[in-house]
Design a protein around this motif. Structure first.
Motif, PDB file in Angstrom:
ATOM      1  N   ALA A   1       0.827  -1.210   0.000  1.00 36.26           N
ATOM      2  CA  ALA A   1       0.000   0.000   0.000  1.00 36.26           C
ATOM      3  C   ALA A   1       0.863   1.263   0.000  1.00 36.26           C
ATOM      4  O   ALA A   1       0.546   2.253  -0.679  1.00 36.26           O
ATOM      5  N   CYS A   2       1.974   1.253   0.742  1.00 32.88           N
ATOM      6  CA  CYS A   2       2.858   2.429   0.750  1.00 32.88           C
ATOM      7  C   CYS A   2       3.480   2.646  -0.625  1.00 32.88           C
ATOM      8  O   CYS A   2       3.619   3.789  -1.090  1.00 32.88           O
TER       9      CYS A   2
ATOM     10  N   HIS B   1       2.106   1.761  -3.417  1.00 35.27           N
ATOM     11  CA  HIS B   1       1.000   2.239  -4.247  1.00 35.27           C
ATOM     12  C   HIS B   1       0.759   3.741  -4.042  1.00 35.27           C
ATOM     13  O   HIS B   1       0.552   4.500  -4.994  1.00 35.27           O
ATOM     14  N   ILE B   2       0.809   4.176  -2.794  1.00 33.87           N
ATOM     15  CA  ILE B   2       0.613   5.607  -2.504  1.00 33.87           C
ATOM     16  C   ILE B   2       1.732   6.436  -3.128  1.00 33.87           C
ATOM     17  O   ILE B   2       1.498   7.520  -3.684  1.00 33.87           O
TER      18      ILE B   2
ATOM     19  N   PRO C   1      -3.220  -6.287  -5.166  1.00 36.85           N
ATOM     20  CA  PRO C   1      -2.895  -6.403  -3.736  1.00 36.85           C
ATOM     21  C   PRO C   1      -2.881  -7.862  -3.293  1.00 36.85           C
ATOM     22  O   PRO C   1      -3.593  -8.711  -3.835  1.00 36.85           O
TER      23      PRO C   1
ATOM     24  N   TYR D   1      -8.120  -4.222   1.237  1.00 37.76           N
ATOM     25  CA  TYR D   1      -7.010  -3.396   0.751  1.00 37.76           C
ATOM     26  C   TYR D   1      -7.459  -1.941   0.519  1.00 37.76           C
ATOM     27  O   TYR D   1      -6.731  -0.997   0.842  1.00 37.76           O
ATOM     28  N   ASN D   2      -8.622  -1.774  -0.030  1.00 35.16           N
ATOM     29  CA  ASN D   2      -9.107  -0.402  -0.259  1.00 35.16           C
ATOM     30  C   ASN D   2      -9.262   0.359   1.060  1.00 35.16           C
ATOM     31  O   ASN D   2      -8.951   1.546   1.152  1.00 35.16           O
TER      32      ASN D   2
ATOM     33  N   TYR E   1      -5.693   1.175   2.170  1.00 35.86           N
ATOM     34  CA  TYR E   1      -5.108   2.228   1.330  1.00 35.86           C
ATOM     35  C   TYR E   1      -5.681   3.602   1.705  1.00 35.86           C
ATOM     36  O   TYR E   1      -4.958   4.597   1.835  1.00 35.86           O
TER      37      TYR E   1
ATOM     38  N   ASP F   1      -3.353   6.587   3.238  1.00 33.61           N
ATOM     39  CA  ASP F   1      -3.250   7.810   2.429  1.00 33.61           C
ATOM     40  C   ASP F   1      -3.710   9.037   3.206  1.00 33.61           C
ATOM     41  O   ASP F   1      -3.247  10.159   2.968  1.00 33.61           O
TER      42      ASP F   1
END
Length: 383
Positions: free
Chosen positions: A53-54, A56-57, A75, A82-83, A86, A90
């Motif tokens: 996730a990091c 992805h951000i 993911p 996951y959403n 995230y 974020d």
């Protein structure tokens, strides 16, 4: 650690080559370190996807500046979990600049964290008062037509606030000035106008006598008559009103009124009808009725009528003072010389004595010159 982050970034961008931008790798590592501080406790299934996730951000935040290819997240946990992870990361991770100078993240000390938790924010310390929602009556009040009573009250207030001069006819003051100027009594014009105001608008309010509405010109003539008679009584020592003095003065006043109606100019900003509103031509019988009406009422009992004596006395005193001043100015004033003045007698070459001495010396010198020059004889030459 860096190797795992690079693998996560490559899985997010399959079309990108193996040579990843250093700034992207540094930002992903920084976000991972900050997430472990800000979100130290995650669920077991969420902890598996923390690193992913990091990364992805970091890709989302630098995709514009680095012109990254389309991101295709896959993911390692179910999309719903996951959403949620995230979105949470974020929101809590700061959106730093696109280029980080160092991958080292400065973690605040325990004391700073405690102060940050206990110190209220700026918005909490100073609450901004909110404006109340207007009611239906307040919203519609400005669109409603005021009632007749409210309009009448407002008009009455405006009328009370107006000046006295605005409530008398505009022709009265210039007509009075014209009459006083023609009769040589300019100093009495303010007194007569004060009497008109005292009669038409006593105490700042319109008079209640209905006769005054249609007989304003008659009132002006009558008050002018009484002021002139008062002036003659003061100056001549108690002159009485009789037919011999009344008839000529009445004729003079009617003539002055007629001249004023013909010669007084209407101001440029006024219309003729509005300026001469209330004016009418009067005859001898109208004048007599107006004089009788003034005698019946207490219109001559005000200070304006009693103060005619003061006006005449002050004017006479001023005339005497001006006459004496003129006589003093016409007298030949002798020059006075002070001891400390620069202009002394021995240095005043333009004094009368010096001028007389110079005239005598000039005549003497011209005589000597005339005697010294011999008479030139005329020599005749024969042709």
């Amino acid at each position: 650690m860096s190797r795992q982050i690079e693998q996560a970034l490559l899985s997010l961008m399959p079309t990108y080559g193996s040579d990843l931008p250093p700034s992207l790798v540094e930002l992903a590592g920084s976000l991972l370190a900050q997430s472990r501080h800000r979100a130290s406790t995650l669920k077991a299934d969420e902890e598996i996807a923390r690193q992913y996730a990091c990364a992805h951000i970091a890709c989302e935040r630098l995709k514009t500046s680095l012109d990254l290819p389309p991101i295709a997240p896959r993911p390692p946990i179910p999309p719903r979990i996951y959403n949620r992870l995230y979105t949470h990361l974020d929101a809590i991770l700061p959106n730093a600049s696109t280029t980080l100078r160092s991958s080292r993240v400065r973690i605040p000390s325990r004391r700073i964290r405690e102060n940050a938790d206990t110190t209220p924010t700026k918005s909490q310390a100073r609450a901004v008062p909110s404006r109340g929602t207007p009611t239906k009556e307040m919203s519609l009040a400005k669109f409603r037509t005021p009632s007749r009573a409210a309009s009448a009250l407002k008009a009455r207030r405006l009328d009370v606030q107006g000046s006295r001069h605005s409530r008398v006819h505009p022709w009265i003051q210039p007509v009075i000035r014209h009459m006083c100027a023609e009769s040589g009594q300019k100093k009495l014009a303010p007194t007569i106008f004060a009497g008109i105001e005292y009669t038409l608008v006593p105490d700042g309010r319109p008079a209640e006598d209905a006769w005054l509405v249609d007989h304003v010109t008659d009132l002006v003539a009558a008050l002018y008559f009484f002021v002139m008679m008062r002036m003659r009584s003061i100056t001549s020592g108690g002159a009485e009103i009789n037919r011999e003095s009344y008839v000529p003065l009445r004729k003079e006043i009617l003539t002055l009124l007629t001249q004023a109606g013909q010669q007084v100019a209407v101001p440029a900003f006024e219309e003729d009808d509005a300026f001469w509103a209330g004016w009418r031509s009067i005859q001898s019988r109208d004048f007599d009725a107006a004089v009788a009406k003034v005698n019946e009422n207490k219109w001559l009992s005000g200070d304006w009528y009693d103060g005619i004596v003061d006006v005449l006395c002050s004017t006479d005193k001023d005339d005497v003072d001006m006459l004496e001043l003129g006589q003093e100015e016409r007298q030949t004033s002798l020059p006075t010389r002070r001891a400390d003045a620069m202009l002394q007698e021995q240095n005043d070459y333009l004094s009368e004595t010096r001028r007389a001495d110079f005239a005598a010396w000039r005549d003497e010198m011209l005589g000597k010159i005339a005697r010294a020059v011999p008479n030139q004889s005329v020599v005749k030459v024969d042709a």
